[in-house]
Design a protein around this motif. Sequence first.
Motif, PDB file in Angstrom:
ATOM      1  N   ALA A 355       0.981  -6.603 -18.510  1.00 41.33           N
ATOM      2  CA  ALA A 355       0.144  -7.309 -17.534  1.00 41.33           C
ATOM      3  C   ALA A 355      -0.485  -6.372 -16.512  1.00 41.33           C
ATOM      4  CB  ALA A 355       0.974  -8.382 -16.833  1.00 41.33           C
ATOM      5  N   TRP A 356       0.187  -5.270 -16.201  1.00 41.83           N
ATOM      6  CA  TRP A 356      -0.292  -4.364 -15.150  1.00 41.83           C
ATOM      7  C   TRP A 356      -0.865  -3.069 -15.733  1.00 41.83           C
ATOM      8  CZ3 TRP A 356      -0.742  -6.999 -10.944  1.00 41.83           C
ATOM      9  CH2 TRP A 356       0.195  -7.974 -10.579  1.00 41.83           C
ATOM     10  N   ARG A 357      -1.370  -3.117 -16.946  1.00 41.67           N
ATOM     11  CA  ARG A 357      -1.840  -1.883 -17.597  1.00 41.67           C
ATOM     12  C   ARG A 357      -2.901  -1.159 -16.767  1.00 41.67           C
ATOM     13  NH1 ARG A 357      -6.116  -0.210 -20.474  1.00 41.67           N
ATOM     14  NH2 ARG A 357      -7.029  -2.297 -20.370  1.00 41.67           N
ATOM     15  N   VAL A 358      -3.941  -1.862 -16.351  1.00 44.76           N
ATOM     16  CA  VAL A 358      -5.029  -1.211 -15.630  1.00 44.76           C
ATOM     17  C   VAL A 358      -4.540  -0.674 -14.293  1.00 44.76           C
ATOM     18  CG1 VAL A 358      -7.257  -1.568 -14.504  1.00 44.76           C
ATOM     19  CG2 VAL A 358      -6.840  -2.518 -16.783  1.00 44.76           C
ATOM     20  N   ARG A 359      -3.807  -1.491 -13.553  1.00 45.35           N
ATOM     21  CA  ARG A 359      -3.331  -1.037 -12.237  1.00 45.35           C
ATOM     22  C   ARG A 359      -2.384   0.147 -12.367  1.00 45.35           C
ATOM     23  NH1 ARG A 359      -1.897  -5.672  -7.799  1.00 45.35           N
ATOM     24  NH2 ARG A 359      -3.803  -6.918  -7.993  1.00 45.35           N
ATOM     25  N   PRO A 499      11.188  10.665   0.072  1.00 44.44           N
ATOM     26  CA  PRO A 499      11.651  11.250  -1.194  1.00 44.44           C
ATOM     27  C   PRO A 499      12.682  10.403  -1.919  1.00 44.44           C
ATOM     28  CG  PRO A 499      12.560  12.440   0.687  1.00 44.44           C
ATOM     29  CD  PRO A 499      11.506  11.526   1.229  1.00 44.44           C
ATOM     30  N   ASP A 500      13.432   9.568  -1.197  1.00 43.77           N
ATOM     31  CA  ASP A 500      14.499   8.782  -1.815  1.00 43.77           C
ATOM     32  C   ASP A 500      14.100   7.343  -2.116  1.00 43.77           C
ATOM     33  OD1 ASP A 500      16.296  10.972  -1.668  1.00 43.77           O
ATOM     34  OD2 ASP A 500      16.684  10.498   0.450  1.00 43.77           O
ATOM     35  N   ASP A 501      12.887   6.966  -1.795  1.00 38.79           N
ATOM     36  CA  ASP A 501      12.437   5.595  -2.046  1.00 38.79           C
ATOM     37  C   ASP A 501      12.331   5.366  -3.551  1.00 38.79           C
ATOM     38  OD1 ASP A 501      10.611   3.234  -2.334  1.00 38.79           O
ATOM     39  OD2 ASP A 501      10.624   3.348  -0.146  1.00 38.79           O
ATOM     40  N   GLU A 502      12.930   4.280  -4.036  1.00 37.28           N
ATOM     41  CA  GLU A 502      12.978   3.994  -5.465  1.00 37.28           C
ATOM     42  C   GLU A 502      11.673   3.412  -6.006  1.00 37.28           C
ATOM     43  OE1 GLU A 502      15.394   4.539  -7.609  1.00 37.28           O
ATOM     44  OE2 GLU A 502      17.105   5.070  -6.328  1.00 37.28           O
ATOM     45  N   VAL A 503      10.761   3.023  -5.114  1.00 39.55           N
ATOM     46  CA  VAL A 503       9.576   2.295  -5.543  1.00 39.55           C
ATOM     47  C   VAL A 503       8.275   2.942  -5.075  1.00 39.55           C
ATOM     48  CG1 VAL A 503       8.329   0.104  -5.326  1.00 39.55           C
ATOM     49  CG2 VAL A 503      10.792   0.100  -5.728  1.00 39.55           C
ATOM     50  N   VAL A 504       8.261   3.456  -3.846  1.00 37.60           N
ATOM     51  CA  VAL A 504       7.022   3.967  -3.257  1.00 37.60           C
ATOM     52  C   VAL A 504       6.953   5.482  -3.375  1.00 37.60           C
ATOM     53  CG1 VAL A 504       5.641   4.174  -1.156  1.00 37.60           C
ATOM     54  CG2 VAL A 504       6.860   2.039  -1.656  1.00 37.60           C
ATOM     55  N   PHE A 522       5.187   1.886  -7.361  1.00 36.87           N
ATOM     56  CA  PHE A 522       5.576   1.932  -8.765  1.00 36.87           C
ATOM     57  C   PHE A 522       6.396   0.702  -9.146  1.00 36.87           C
ATOM     58  CE2 PHE A 522       4.172   6.243  -8.612  1.00 36.87           C
ATOM     59  CZ  PHE A 522       4.190   6.781  -9.896  1.00 36.87           C
ATOM     60  N   SER A 523       5.879  -0.479  -8.908  1.00 37.62           N
ATOM     61  CA  SER A 523       6.610  -1.693  -9.259  1.00 37.62           C
ATOM     62  C   SER A 523       5.658  -2.870  -9.387  1.00 37.62           C
ATOM     63  CB  SER A 523       7.668  -2.018  -8.196  1.00 37.62           C
ATOM     64  OG  SER A 523       7.084  -2.615  -7.055  1.00 37.62           O
ATOM     65  N   GLY A 524       6.166  -3.934  -9.987  1.00 39.55           N
ATOM     66  CA  GLY A 524       5.371  -5.136 -10.173  1.00 39.55           C
ATOM     67  C   GLY A 524       5.556  -6.152  -9.075  1.00 39.55           C
ATOM     68  N   ARG A 525       6.061  -5.728  -7.916  1.00 41.08           N
ATOM     69  CA  ARG A 525       6.207  -6.624  -6.767  1.00 41.08           C
ATOM     70  C   ARG A 525       5.584  -5.976  -5.539  1.00 41.08           C
ATOM     71  NH1 ARG A 525      10.454  -4.529  -3.728  1.00 41.08           N
ATOM     72  NH2 ARG A 525      11.822  -3.079  -4.877  1.00 41.08           N
ATOM     73  N   ALA A 526       5.135  -6.806  -4.606  1.00 43.93           N
ATOM     74  CA  ALA A 526       4.566  -6.292  -3.366  1.00 43.93           C
ATOM     75  C   ALA A 526       5.673  -5.692  -2.505  1.00 43.93           C
ATOM     76  CB  ALA A 526       3.852  -7.401  -2.618  1.00 43.93           C
ATOM     77  N   VAL A 527       5.347  -4.604  -1.795  1.00 39.61           N
ATOM     78  CA  VAL A 527       6.336  -3.940  -0.940  1.00 39.61           C
ATOM     79  C   VAL A 527       5.694  -3.532   0.376  1.00 39.61           C
ATOM     80  CG1 VAL A 527       7.672  -3.048  -2.895  1.00 39.61           C
ATOM     81  CG2 VAL A 527       5.846  -1.661  -1.910  1.00 39.61           C
ATOM     82  N   PHE A 553      -6.181  -0.523   5.711  1.00 39.93           N
ATOM     83  CA  PHE A 553      -4.835  -0.610   5.145  1.00 39.93           C
ATOM     84  C   PHE A 553      -4.011  -1.565   6.005  1.00 39.93           C
ATOM     85  CE2 PHE A 553      -0.490   1.544   5.180  1.00 39.93           C
ATOM     86  CZ  PHE A 553      -0.046   0.833   4.083  1.00 39.93           C
ATOM     87  N   THR A 554      -3.426  -2.583   5.383  1.00 37.22           N
ATOM     88  CA  THR A 554      -2.678  -3.605   6.129  1.00 37.22           C
ATOM     89  C   THR A 554      -1.211  -3.246   6.312  1.00 37.22           C
ATOM     90  OG1 THR A 554      -2.092  -4.806   4.111  1.00 37.22           O
ATOM     91  CG2 THR A 554      -4.212  -5.360   5.164  1.00 37.22           C
ATOM     92  N   GLY A 555      -0.739  -2.188   5.649  1.00 37.53           N
ATOM     93  CA  GLY A 555       0.679  -1.834   5.717  1.00 37.53           C
ATOM     94  C   GLY A 555       1.467  -2.339   4.529  1.00 37.53           C
ATOM     95  N   ARG A 556       0.875  -3.189   3.715  1.00 40.14           N
ATOM     96  CA  ARG A 556       1.536  -3.766   2.551  1.00 40.14           C
ATOM     97  C   ARG A 556       0.886  -3.213   1.290  1.00 40.14           C
ATOM     98  NH1 ARG A 556       3.273  -9.405   0.762  1.00 40.14           N
ATOM     99  NH2 ARG A 556       2.144  -9.841  -1.182  1.00 40.14           N
ATOM    100  N   LEU A 557       1.714  -2.956   0.275  1.00 42.68           N
ATOM    101  CA  LEU A 557       1.209  -2.492  -1.024  1.00 42.68           C
ATOM    102  C   LEU A 557       1.423  -3.589  -2.059  1.00 42.68           C
ATOM    103  CD1 LEU A 557       2.552   1.188  -1.164  1.00 42.68           C
ATOM    104  CD2 LEU A 557       0.186   0.470  -0.783  1.00 42.68           C
TER     105      LEU A 557
END
Length: 569
Positions: A355-359, A499-504, A522-527, A553-557
């Motif tokens: 589902a997230w191929r392009v992104r 450096p230790d963030d599992e997603v960003v 690097f995830s399929g959920r907003a952070v 930039f709103t601060g949310r990814l």
Amino acid sequence: MAITSTDEDWWRTAVVYQVYPRSFADSDGDGIGDLRGLIDRLDHLALLGVDVVWLSPVYRSPQDDNGYDISDYQDIDPTFGTLADIDDLVAALHERGMRLMMDLVVNHTSDEHPWFVESRSSTDNPKRDWYWWRAPREGMAGGMPGAEPTNWESFFSGPAWEYDEASGEYFLHLFSRKQPDLNWENPEVRQAVHAMMRWWLDRGVDGFRMDVINLISKAPGLPDGVVQASGLGDGTPHFMNGPRIHEFLAEMNREVFQGRDSKVLTVGEMPGATIDDAVLYTDPERAEVDMVFTFEHMDVDHAQTKWDLVPLRLPALKAVLGRWQAGLADVGWNSLYWNNHDQARAVSRFGDDGAWRVRSATLLGTVLHLHRGTPYVYQGEELGMTNHPFGGIDTFRDIESLNHHAQAVGLGADPEHVLTSLRSRGRDNARTPVQWDDSPHAGFTTGEPWLPVNPNHNEVNAAAAIADEHSVFHHYRRLIELRHTVPVVAHGDFTMLLPDDEVVYAFTRSLDDVELLVLANFSGRAVQPDLDVTGWTDAEVLLDNVAPGSAAFTGRLEPWQALVLRRSQ
């Protein structure tokens, strides 16, 4: 536009595009890509904006390892065309302002190369010492298990020595048994290689990517390696970054590249090279190579071997890439890549090819291209091409995969478990034909392709991508334009954040009074990144793979969102 730049460091702002010709474009309907097919598609690369085309081997070859087994360095394999086609390719690239970098494979030749044919003909042939010949291990009969001169294991499984019944000796082959290693200790070998390289440069070629070049110096005595699970020895400490490697590269630079009218691009593929090694190899004062092609970041999602799969942990990836950024910050230069002819498709490996191929494909491109170093785009990467849904072992073609399957199953491994690894990491994933349109065989050929086209070509193809301004292709085009026009992208300092963030994945680049902030989810959920973004909410949005043209930039990814922000201090 013809090439006019004489800037010695032009490659620092360049982007390289790798063509694996067998799978790029077929002009004559035989199912195999060729040079005329490449020439016909050069406008695609010009639209993308790349500066250099790296051409995987097109030399005459028996094709045991898809052209990396060369039988004549100064001729073109009829599979791909003729020397006249190469001349036309050089001219067509130069007319478009692009350069040609040839693949140079001189750790080994084909066993059908005239040099080896002579070497093999008798023990006293003048070319005998052009390769590594050794008698059977003392006390053992030639051709019997354990008789090999050393216990080294080949990269393609099995012993790295092949017995020659006619002479009663073994020859060394770190790869396929049809790829005997050249003996670089012999000055005649080095002189012959140098002469061949000068011949290509005189023909108009602009540089070389040097295949496994740091393996050419072997340790004296060729000592045994530590025994591995396979029962064979790990010889890499005795031939990776060997004792005379810097001497050999400096001699090559002096004999081949110096004194040329224009700067020759030199790229050393160097498995097992450390950061300290890379600094030495690429220090301009030492005059060896311009940049290295390393592998450490390609090891983060497997255990002992590439076939032992483990999930990607983002902090591990950041740790590796961050170390290389820091280690080459003052001296040296690195190549940046996710994909090449030896790696599975990055969007299937590190992203989400559903589902997230392009992104996720555009996120991976953003993260890579905003690092310091020279980015490489592998054919189809700019389209977001994915791994192929391979079936049984009979659907694979690559010698590495076939040999691994035979060895692993022979040692008792679960065949389905082995196939799972092959489907995920096998080199055939990178070698399926480029998907040009939604016609039969994706517009690659009018015949039967040598390797099946990915079934998703109806959706994933160049024609659809070029027509869609929000496609992976146009995102890559914008990334390349940034490198050409925003100096901080190529020349700025690098600082890893979180450096230790599992997603960003987050970092900054800075040059003079300009600073960039790169953020990637690097995830399929907003952070919400755990980062103080004071001063960045009003920064200019240079690039956004979710909402191109967004103002702030709103601060949310969002899921798989990648942002590049710019501010002046």
